[in-house]
Motif scaffolding. Structure first.
Motif, PDB file in Angstrom:
ATOM      1  N   LEU A  45       0.829  -1.204   0.000  1.00  9.35           N
ATOM      2  CA  LEU A  45       0.000   0.000   0.000  1.00  9.35           C
ATOM      3  C   LEU A  45       0.865   1.255   0.000  1.00  9.35           C
ATOM      4  CD1 LEU A  45      -2.762   1.420   0.295  1.00  9.35           C
ATOM      5  CD2 LEU A  45      -2.461   1.209   2.770  1.00  9.35           C
ATOM      6  N   VAL A  46       1.842   1.311   0.885  1.00  8.65           N
ATOM      7  CA  VAL A  46       2.698   2.497   0.988  1.00  8.65           C
ATOM      8  C   VAL A  46       3.475   2.714  -0.311  1.00  8.65           C
ATOM      9  CG1 VAL A  46       4.676   3.491   2.193  1.00  8.65           C
ATOM     10  CG2 VAL A  46       2.824   2.459   3.505  1.00  8.65           C
ATOM     11  N   LEU A  47       3.977   1.658  -0.902  1.00 12.40           N
ATOM     12  CA  LEU A  47       4.730   1.788  -2.154  1.00 12.40           C
ATOM     13  C   LEU A  47       3.843   2.208  -3.323  1.00 12.40           C
ATOM     14  CD1 LEU A  47       7.201  -1.218  -1.884  1.00 12.40           C
ATOM     15  CD2 LEU A  47       7.685   1.225  -1.578  1.00 12.40           C
ATOM     16  N   ALA A  48       2.526   1.968  -3.229  1.00 13.91           N
ATOM     17  CA  ALA A  48       1.599   2.353  -4.298  1.00 13.91           C
ATOM     18  C   ALA A  48       1.228   3.829  -4.251  1.00 13.91           C
ATOM     19  CB  ALA A  48       0.331   1.494  -4.216  1.00 13.91           C
ATOM     20  N   ILE A  49       1.603   4.537  -3.194  1.00 13.65           N
ATOM     21  CA  ILE A  49       1.278   5.962  -3.079  1.00 13.65           C
ATOM     22  C   ILE A  49       2.293   6.748  -3.904  1.00 13.65           C
ATOM     23  CG2 ILE A  49       1.039   7.914  -1.493  1.00 13.65           C
ATOM     24  CD1 ILE A  49       0.465   5.840   0.738  1.00 13.65           C
ATOM     25  N   PRO A  50       1.832   7.485  -4.935  1.00 10.94           N
ATOM     26  CA  PRO A  50       2.779   8.176  -5.802  1.00 10.94           C
ATOM     27  C   PRO A  50       3.426   9.414  -5.168  1.00 10.94           C
ATOM     28  CG  PRO A  50       0.532   8.580  -6.533  1.00 10.94           C
ATOM     29  CD  PRO A  50       0.461   7.605  -5.398  1.00 10.94           C
ATOM     30  N   ASP A  51       2.701  10.128  -4.335  1.00 11.37           N
ATOM     31  CA  ASP A  51       3.211  11.357  -3.715  1.00 11.37           C
ATOM     32  C   ASP A  51       4.128  10.996  -2.543  1.00 11.37           C
ATOM     33  OD1 ASP A  51       3.227  13.569  -1.685  1.00 11.37           O
ATOM     34  OD2 ASP A  51       2.094  14.579  -3.264  1.00 11.37           O
ATOM     35  N   LEU A  52       5.383  11.435  -2.591  1.00 13.65           N
ATOM     36  CA  LEU A  52       6.356  11.071  -1.550  1.00 13.65           C
ATOM     37  C   LEU A  52       5.986  11.631  -0.179  1.00 13.65           C
ATOM     38  CD1 LEU A  52       9.738  11.382  -3.470  1.00 13.65           C
ATOM     39  CD2 LEU A  52       8.569   9.307  -2.739  1.00 13.65           C
ATOM     40  N   GLY A  53       5.365  12.806  -0.133  1.00 14.74           N
ATOM     41  CA  GLY A  53       4.944  13.371   1.149  1.00 14.74           C
ATOM     42  C   GLY A  53       3.878  12.511   1.810  1.00 14.74           C
TER      43      GLY A  53
ATOM     44  N   GLN B  39      15.146   9.884   4.227  1.00 11.32           N
ATOM     45  CA  GLN B  39      14.887   9.948   2.785  1.00 11.32           C
ATOM     46  C   GLN B  39      14.027  11.159   2.449  1.00 11.32           C
ATOM     47  OE1 GLN B  39      13.202   6.242   1.479  1.00 11.32           O
ATOM     48  NE2 GLN B  39      14.871   5.052   2.347  1.00 11.32           N
ATOM     49  N   TRP B  40      12.970  11.372   3.225  1.00 14.29           N
ATOM     50  CA  TRP B  40      12.083  12.506   2.956  1.00 14.29           C
ATOM     51  C   TRP B  40      12.812  13.832   3.191  1.00 14.29           C
ATOM     52  CZ3 TRP B  40       8.402  14.309   0.272  1.00 14.29           C
ATOM     53  CH2 TRP B  40       7.747  15.474   0.639  1.00 14.29           C
ATOM     54  N   THR B  41      13.627  13.907   4.217  1.00  7.76           N
ATOM     55  CA  THR B  41      14.358  15.139   4.516  1.00  7.76           C
ATOM     56  C   THR B  41      15.272  15.518   3.348  1.00  7.76           C
ATOM     57  OG1 THR B  41      14.255  14.665   6.879  1.00  7.76           O
ATOM     58  CG2 THR B  41      15.901  16.246   6.174  1.00  7.76           C
ATOM     59  N   ARG B  42      15.886  14.536   2.712  1.00  6.29           N
ATOM     60  CA  ARG B  42      16.753  14.813   1.563  1.00  6.29           C
ATOM     61  C   ARG B  42      15.954  15.288   0.350  1.00  6.29           C
ATOM     62  NH1 ARG B  42      19.588  10.091   3.335  1.00  6.29           N
ATOM     63  NH2 ARG B  42      18.399   8.836   1.869  1.00  6.29           N
ATOM     64  N   ARG B  43      14.718  14.805   0.204  1.00  8.35           N
ATOM     65  CA  ARG B  43      13.923  15.103  -0.991  1.00  8.35           C
ATOM     66  C   ARG B  43      12.950  16.268  -0.830  1.00  8.35           C
ATOM     67  NH1 ARG B  43      13.521   9.021  -1.554  1.00  8.35           N
ATOM     68  NH2 ARG B  43      14.907   8.557  -3.270  1.00  8.35           N
ATOM     69  N   ARG B  44      12.599  16.608   0.395  1.00  6.12           N
ATOM     70  CA  ARG B  44      11.574  17.636   0.599  1.00  6.12           C
ATOM     71  C   ARG B  44      12.075  19.007   0.169  1.00  6.12           C
ATOM     72  NH1 ARG B  44      12.151  20.908   4.790  1.00  6.12           N
ATOM     73  NH2 ARG B  44       9.950  21.434   4.868  1.00  6.12           N
ATOM     74  N   GLN B  45      11.119  19.891  -0.091  1.00  6.01           N
ATOM     75  CA  GLN B  45      11.466  21.254  -0.488  1.00  6.01           C
ATOM     76  C   GLN B  45      11.800  22.062   0.759  1.00  6.01           C
ATOM     77  OE1 GLN B  45       8.500  22.992  -3.010  1.00  6.01           O
ATOM     78  NE2 GLN B  45       8.322  21.149  -4.259  1.00  6.01           N
ATOM     79  N   THR B  46      12.991  22.575   0.801  1.00 10.72           N
ATOM     80  CA  THR B  46      13.429  23.297   1.994  1.00 10.72           C
ATOM     81  C   THR B  46      12.736  24.646   2.145  1.00 10.72           C
ATOM     82  OG1 THR B  46      15.294  24.192   0.764  1.00 10.72           O
ATOM     83  CG2 THR B  46      15.684  22.187   2.045  1.00 10.72           C
ATOM     84  N   THR B  47      12.087  25.127   1.101  1.00  8.15           N
ATOM     85  CA  THR B  47      11.388  26.411   1.186  1.00  8.15           C
ATOM     86  C   THR B  47      10.040  26.286   1.886  1.00  8.15           C
ATOM     87  OG1 THR B  47      10.436  26.052  -1.011  1.00  8.15           O
ATOM     88  CG2 THR B  47      12.488  27.336  -0.875  1.00  8.15           C
TER      89      THR B  47
END
Length: 181
Positions: free
Chosen positions: A9-17, A73-81
């Protein structure tokens, strides 16, 4: 839900957030509504600092290795703004409505169309039961930081056949003794 079902289920979610939110709900057992408003300074790979309502204090929730990896992983990919820790692909803070819609859409892809964040929260309970030498209402309520509805828990499945005991008949724990006087 089994661990494999949660993973699919988690892997099927397209939005990383939303994927990060779903994984954190599963790994911590906390409500999605408690995780969505977190700011970046409240989240580290070691744990979460949840604000306590009407107080200057925060409650600390340590993260296990799997949850820590997700946060890194999310911290590396998230938008810092963005001023929200969890945000959509445009940097706008996540809302529970859009996160739930994305989760239901992913659920439909893996043949679980009516899935919600509550299902992931309850799926966390076997992890908690396996890690705790004594499993009680107090442990659940303290760990999840909310009153818990025990009538919805399938006890034999939760404890994986180790025992058939009913949680409503668990021995009185020290916290219950203090509260009852």
């Amino acid at each position: 839900m089994t661990e494999a079902e949660v993973q699919n289920l988690v892997l099927a979610i397209p939005d990383l957030g939303v994927r990060t939110l779903a994984a954190l709900v599963y790994f911590t057992g906390l409500q999605a509504a408690r995780l969505i408003p977190l700011k970046p300074h409240q989240v580290t790979p070691q744990g979460l600092r949840l604000p306590v309502e009407r107080s200057r204090y925060a409650s600390y929730v340590p993260l296990g290795a799997d949850a820590s990896d997700i946060v890194e992983q999310w911290t590396r990919r998230r938008q810092t703004t963005s001023d929200a820790f969890l945000h959509d692909r445009h940097g706008a803070p996540l809302t529970l409505r859009e996160a739930s819609a994305a989760l239901r859409q992913a659920g439909a892809q893996v043949n679980r169309p009516a899935v919600g964040f509550g299902h992931l929260q309850y799926a966390h309970l076997p992890l908690l039961a396996a890690a705790a030498p004594v499993f009680s209402r107090d442990l659940l309520e303290t760990r999840l930081q909310q009153p818990f509805r025990l009538r919805y828990v399938d006890i034999p499945r939760l404890l994986d056949g180790r025992t058939e005991r009913d949680l409503s008949q668990t021995p009185i724990t020290p916290l219950e003794r203090i509260l009852k006087g």
